[in-house]
Design a protein around this motif. Sequence first.
Motif, mmCIF file in Angstrom:
data_model
loop_
_atom_site.group_PDB
_atom_site.id
_atom_site.type_symbol
_atom_site.label_atom_id
_atom_site.label_comp_id
_atom_site.label_asym_id
_atom_site.label_seq_id
_atom_site.Cartn_x
_atom_site.Cartn_y
_atom_site.Cartn_z
ATOM 1 N N ALA A 90 0.840 -1.196 0.000
ATOM 2 C CA ALA A 90 0.000 0.000 0.000
ATOM 3 C C ALA A 90 0.875 1.245 0.000
ATOM 4 N N GLN A 91 0.294 2.357 -0.421
ATOM 5 C CA GLN A 91 1.007 3.628 -0.420
ATOM 6 C C GLN A 91 0.787 4.326 0.914
ATOM 7 N N ALA A 92 1.870 4.758 1.548
ATOM 8 C CA ALA A 92 1.789 5.476 2.818
ATOM 9 C C ALA A 92 3.064 6.274 3.015
ATOM 10 N N VAL A 93 2.962 7.384 3.728
ATOM 11 C CA VAL A 93 4.070 8.310 3.920
ATOM 12 C C VAL A 93 4.371 8.434 5.413
ATOM 13 N N LEU A 94 5.633 8.250 5.786
ATOM 14 C CA LEU A 94 6.037 8.511 7.169
ATOM 15 C C LEU A 94 5.902 10.000 7.479
ATOM 16 N N PRO A 95 5.465 10.328 8.708
ATOM 17 C CA PRO A 95 5.159 9.441 9.846
ATOM 18 C C PRO A 95 3.694 9.010 9.917
ATOM 19 N N LEU A 96 2.952 9.178 8.845
ATOM 20 C CA LEU A 96 1.508 8.917 8.869
ATOM 21 C C LEU A 96 1.216 7.485 8.451
ATOM 22 N N LEU A 97 1.559 6.543 9.291
ATOM 23 C CA LEU A 97 1.323 5.134 8.978
ATOM 24 C C LEU A 97 -0.118 4.765 9.333
ATOM 25 N N PRO A 98 -0.884 4.246 8.363
ATOM 26 C CA PRO A 98 -2.320 4.000 8.572
ATOM 27 C C PRO A 98 -2.610 2.641 9.210
ATOM 28 N N PHE A 99 -2.005 2.393 10.360
ATOM 29 C CA PHE A 99 -2.175 1.102 11.025
ATOM 30 C C PHE A 99 -2.447 1.331 12.502
ATOM 31 N N PRO A 100 -3.169 0.410 13.133
ATOM 32 C CA PRO A 100 -3.421 0.534 14.569
ATOM 33 C C PRO A 100 -2.124 0.414 15.375
ATOM 34 N N THR A 101 -2.162 0.901 16.568
ATOM 35 C CA THR A 101 -1.027 0.814 17.476
ATOM 36 C C THR A 101 -0.777 -0.649 17.863
ATOM 37 N N GLY A 102 0.495 -1.059 17.818
ATOM 38 C CA GLY A 102 0.891 -2.369 18.321
ATOM 39 C C GLY A 102 0.464 -3.546 17.485
ATOM 40 N N VAL A 103 0.207 -3.369 16.189
ATOM 41 C CA VAL A 103 -0.332 -4.462 15.390
ATOM 42 C C VAL A 103 0.758 -5.354 14.777
ATOM 43 N N PHE A 104 2.022 -4.911 14.789
ATOM 44 C CA PHE A 104 3.107 -5.683 14.178
ATOM 45 C C PHE A 104 4.091 -6.179 15.230
ATOM 46 N N ASP A 105 4.754 -7.289 14.897
ATOM 47 C CA ASP A 105 5.833 -7.792 15.745
ATOM 48 C C ASP A 105 7.147 -7.050 15.473
ATOM 49 N N ALA A 106 7.292 -6.520 14.264
ATOM 50 C CA ALA A 106 8.522 -5.829 13.879
ATOM 51 C C ALA A 106 8.204 -4.814 12.792
ATOM 52 N N ALA A 107 9.002 -3.739 12.776
ATOM 53 C CA ALA A 107 8.927 -2.746 11.713
ATOM 54 C C ALA A 107 10.345 -2.455 11.242
ATOM 55 N N VAL A 108 10.542 -2.475 9.944
ATOM 56 C CA VAL A 108 11.875 -2.243 9.384
ATOM 57 C C VAL A 108 11.795 -1.109 8.356
ATOM 58 N N ALA A 109 12.895 -0.372 8.244
ATOM 59 C CA ALA A 109 12.966 0.740 7.293
ATOM 60 C C ALA A 109 14.380 0.766 6.716
ATOM 61 N N ASN A 110 14.511 0.300 5.493
ATOM 62 C CA ASN A 110 15.815 0.169 4.855
ATOM 63 C C ASN A 110 16.134 1.442 4.059
ATOM 64 N N PHE A 111 17.051 2.262 4.581
ATOM 65 C CA PHE A 111 17.463 3.518 3.954
ATOM 66 C C PHE A 111 16.285 4.449 3.701
ATOM 67 N N VAL A 112 15.394 4.535 4.664
ATOM 68 C CA VAL A 112 14.216 5.393 4.545
ATOM 69 C C VAL A 112 14.365 6.657 5.389
ATOM 70 N N ILE A 113 15.008 6.531 6.559
ATOM 71 C CA ILE A 113 15.148 7.682 7.448
ATOM 72 C C ILE A 113 15.944 8.797 6.775
ATOM 73 N N LEU A 126 7.307 4.274 13.620
ATOM 74 C CA LEU A 126 7.673 2.856 13.554
ATOM 75 C C LEU A 126 7.466 2.184 14.911
ATOM 76 N N ARG A 127 7.871 2.868 15.984
ATOM 77 C CA ARG A 127 7.706 2.310 17.321
ATOM 78 C C ARG A 127 6.227 2.121 17.662
ATOM 79 N N ARG A 128 5.386 3.070 17.249
ATOM 80 C CA ARG A 128 3.973 3.011 17.602
ATOM 81 C C ARG A 128 3.289 1.757 17.081
ATOM 82 N N VAL A 129 3.662 1.310 15.894
ATOM 83 C CA VAL A 129 2.920 0.202 15.283
ATOM 84 C C VAL A 129 3.406 -1.175 15.716
ATOM 85 N N VAL A 130 4.474 -1.247 16.533
ATOM 86 C CA VAL A 130 4.917 -2.557 17.011
ATOM 87 C C VAL A 130 4.388 -2.806 18.424
ATOM 88 N N ARG A 131 4.198 -4.059 18.719
ATOM 89 C CA ARG A 131 3.685 -4.472 20.030
ATOM 90 C C ARG A 131 4.786 -4.380 21.086
#
Length: 269
Positions: A90-113, A126-131
Amino acid sequence: MTRFDDHERRRWAGRAEAYARSFGRLCAYPAPALLDAAEVDAGTRVLDVGTGPGGVAALAAARGATVTAVDAEASMIATARAARPAGHFAQAVLPLLPFPTGVFDAAVANFVINHVGDPLAAVVALRRVVRPGGKVAVTVWPHPQPPLQRLWGQAYEAAGGPPRPDLPRVAADRNFDRTPAGLTGLLRAAGLDAVRCETLSWVHRTDPEDWWAGPAAGIGQLGLLLDGTTAEFRRRARHEYDRLTAAHLDADGRLNLPTAALLATGCLR
């Protein structure tokens, strides 16, 4: 969104194919280490932010992970979706990630910051969306630049380029040092614990024409510098590129360019 974010969106628009041919292959190298740092394995619910052509997402899916991948650029998502059918794109732009809080086990960002106007807000997202107990892992290019990254500025200067344009930058009060201390400090400031950072060093081996394809399409440092210059200057820049890379060609005519990246990871307690 900052002025820098707007600039990044314009620069990457429609450039997925050129990126995949050139810088995409370079950026793929840290993917296994990135996923290892985030402890991505079979059954892991992982978010790949800034997926580009989908290389990290594909590798995570091959490990048996449940993959969600996003990118700010529509052409990247189209390329990733076509080439990597496993996972949700899906298309999404940091920091506006369209996912609930804590829904993932991990979040990765390869050369995105490197490509966001507010790095701290990006890592907080990124921290918000991980459990709790989940991992966040990111890579950035270091400073001082490795030889591979220095090549572009050297070619521009050797070609007698005009003064470098005043391009949008990350605001000083939002930026961070591209060093192990700077990157770990950013992750800690975002609320992550057990933060660690390592330097990955390797030799990027590529076809000289593929490597030039990135700047020729307006991608990367030299691509930005070439924007708006004359055809004659572009010819000189290509000549200097060929001259500077000649010493790095192997017997097969492929470039061997030393480079490095910083890989940092943290945990949500």
